[in-house]
Write an enzyme that holds these catalytic residues in place. Sequence first.
Site, PDB file in Angstrom:
ATOM      1  CG  HIS A 117       7.112  -4.698  -4.938  1.00  0.00           C
ATOM      2  ND1 HIS A 117       6.328  -5.550  -4.424  1.00  0.00           N
ATOM      3  CD2 HIS A 117       7.946  -4.340  -3.916  1.00  0.00           C
ATOM      4  CE1 HIS A 117       6.743  -5.794  -3.073  1.00  0.00           C
ATOM      5  NE2 HIS A 117       7.715  -4.876  -2.737  1.00  0.00           N
ATOM      6  CG  ASP A 194       3.338  -0.722  -7.254  1.00  0.00           C
ATOM      7  OD1 ASP A 194       2.841   0.344  -6.334  1.00  0.00           O
ATOM      8  OD2 ASP A 194       3.986  -1.762  -7.095  1.00  0.00           O
ATOM      9  CD  GLN A 197       8.937   2.670  -3.196  1.00  0.00           C
ATOM     10  OE1 GLN A 197       9.398   3.983  -2.673  1.00  0.00           O
ATOM     11  NE2 GLN A 197       9.168   1.485  -2.634  1.00  0.00           N
ATOM     12  CE  LYS A 220       6.446   0.617   0.125  1.00  0.00           C
ATOM     13  NZ  LYS A 220       7.523   0.082   0.805  1.00  0.00           N
ATOM     14  CB  CYS A 357       9.965  -7.463  -2.778  1.00  0.00           C
ATOM     15  SG  CYS A 357      10.004  -7.929  -0.965  1.00  0.00           S
TER      16      CYS A 357
HETATM   17  C1  LIG Z   1       6.821  -0.475  -5.809  1.00  0.00           C
HETATM   18  C2  LIG Z   1       6.003  -1.276  -4.633  1.00  0.00           C
HETATM   19  N1  LIG Z   1       5.011  -1.860  -4.906  1.00  0.00           N
HETATM   20  C3  LIG Z   1       4.377  -2.498  -3.898  1.00  0.00           C
HETATM   21  C4  LIG Z   1       4.957  -2.584  -2.717  1.00  0.00           C
HETATM   22  C5  LIG Z   1       4.286  -3.193  -1.557  1.00  0.00           C
HETATM   23  O1  LIG Z   1       3.706  -2.535  -0.583  1.00  0.00           O
HETATM   24  P1  LIG Z   1       3.412  -3.391   0.816  1.00  0.00           P
HETATM   25  O2  LIG Z   1       4.306  -4.208   1.361  1.00  0.00           O
HETATM   26  O3  LIG Z   1       3.119  -2.055   1.988  1.00  0.00           O
HETATM   27  O4  LIG Z   1       2.126  -3.996   0.634  1.00  0.00           O
HETATM   28  C6  LIG Z   1       6.178  -1.965  -2.420  1.00  0.00           C
HETATM   29  C7  LIG Z   1       6.861  -2.175  -1.020  1.00  0.00           C
HETATM   30  O5  LIG Z   1       8.006  -2.192  -0.871  1.00  0.00           O
HETATM   31  C8  LIG Z   1       6.709  -1.235  -3.475  1.00  0.00           C
HETATM   32  O6  LIG Z   1       7.875  -0.668  -3.281  1.00  0.00           O
END
Ligand SMILES: Cc1ncc(COP(=O)(O)O)c(C=O)c1O
Length: 401
Positions: A117, A194, A197, A220, A357
């Site tokens: 991401h 990260d 997910q 999430k 993203c």
């Molecule tokens: C794998 C991953 N990392 C980071 C994020 C960023 O999360 P947030 O927008 O809640 O900061 C997301 C959000 O879709 C994500 O799917």
Amino acid sequence: MDINKIRNDFPVFRNEPGLAYLDSAAMALKPDCVIKAVDDYYNKLGVNVHRGVYRLSYEATDKYEEARTIISKFLNCDFEEVVFTRGASASLNLVASSYGLAFLKPGDEVITSELEHHSSHMPWFNVCEKTGAKLKYVELDKENRITVENFKKVLTKNTKVVALTYVSNVMGYITPIKEIIKLAHEVGAIVTVDGAQAVPHMKVDVKDLDCDFLSFSGHKLCGPTGIGVLYGKKHLLEKMPPIEFGGDMADTVLLDSQTYKAPPYKFETGTPIIAGAIGLAQACKYLESIGFENIINQEKKLRLKAIEELKKIDGVIIYNESCETGVISFNLEGIHPHDAASVFDNNDVCIRAGHHCAQLITKKLGTIGTIRASFYFYNREEDIDKFIKAVKEAKDFFGQF
Ligand SMILES: Cc1ncc(COP(=O)(O)O)c(C=O)c1O
């Protein structure tokens, strides 16, 4: 698992019983207990923490810190290792801006991947530009997975940081992160994971993984928006400089010097996200009451059925057929994902369309974006019927042009 009973916990489903919500990878819906926990804070307390010298403030402080205790047990770490942030992006940025800028130098190497991401990859791109460290990418395999074998090819004695996703938000693949962490530690690198997910869908035990940092968002995992967590090993958080100053993080402030509180408070500047933390702790308890085995089994069962149905339709390109979580990334031949999305919406099917993203992976897939359907424990077979009907309608409608 009684899905109808579970769905009844969610006001959105009570208001819209026919809704096929297949966008939980973007945001999970909120159950009553989480909304009530947030509501109770505002209704019964509604005051600041840490500073007030009166009963309501003591009670708010207890609730806020109790939330940290609940989350530390949820992750299997110590109380001091849970830093509250605004979300996964803020947590991932905090590690890069603090640890990365403080400790990286020219010649050092950071390993990341094209599956990341933007919030996982971009902060390290920035840190590498500023420090002169080198950003390296694990080559993805034929299915676009991160493998231990390919990770070994980029790991060197100069590797200082490994920044990887645990579960990809586009492909839903699970990274073999535990083996990767072990290998990274052998060369003295730290690993920032990260978990945005992963944490909502599987039991994540940070001690067992031995990760150095883990980031995730509350929204999430059925929690409120605007709250997230950075787990960090205590000895690392202790040596990291704060990146925001003022408010609650200060210890002693003099004209010619200043000191900071110990972690986690060193990283929580200003009035904290009190209701968010309380709501997130409640969400963790709620997920535990459902059970992670039930959660992943339901997601996998629905995904398999949906894939089976999708494969019967001509012109459907599925990018992640072998994925082991609840995500399907696909396209309809010759149809822009955003065009298709409008037909899903007309059918009360919520999906996401675009690059999610994660432009590095969508580019690698050779597309401008994908349609992503993501399942969670509250989805049911009827959702798949609606989803497949919408796929067929989108194909019929746009296929004419
Ligand atoms: C794998 C991953 N990392 C980071 C994020 C960023 O999360 P947030 O927008 O809640 O900061 C997301 C959000 O879709 C994500 O799917």
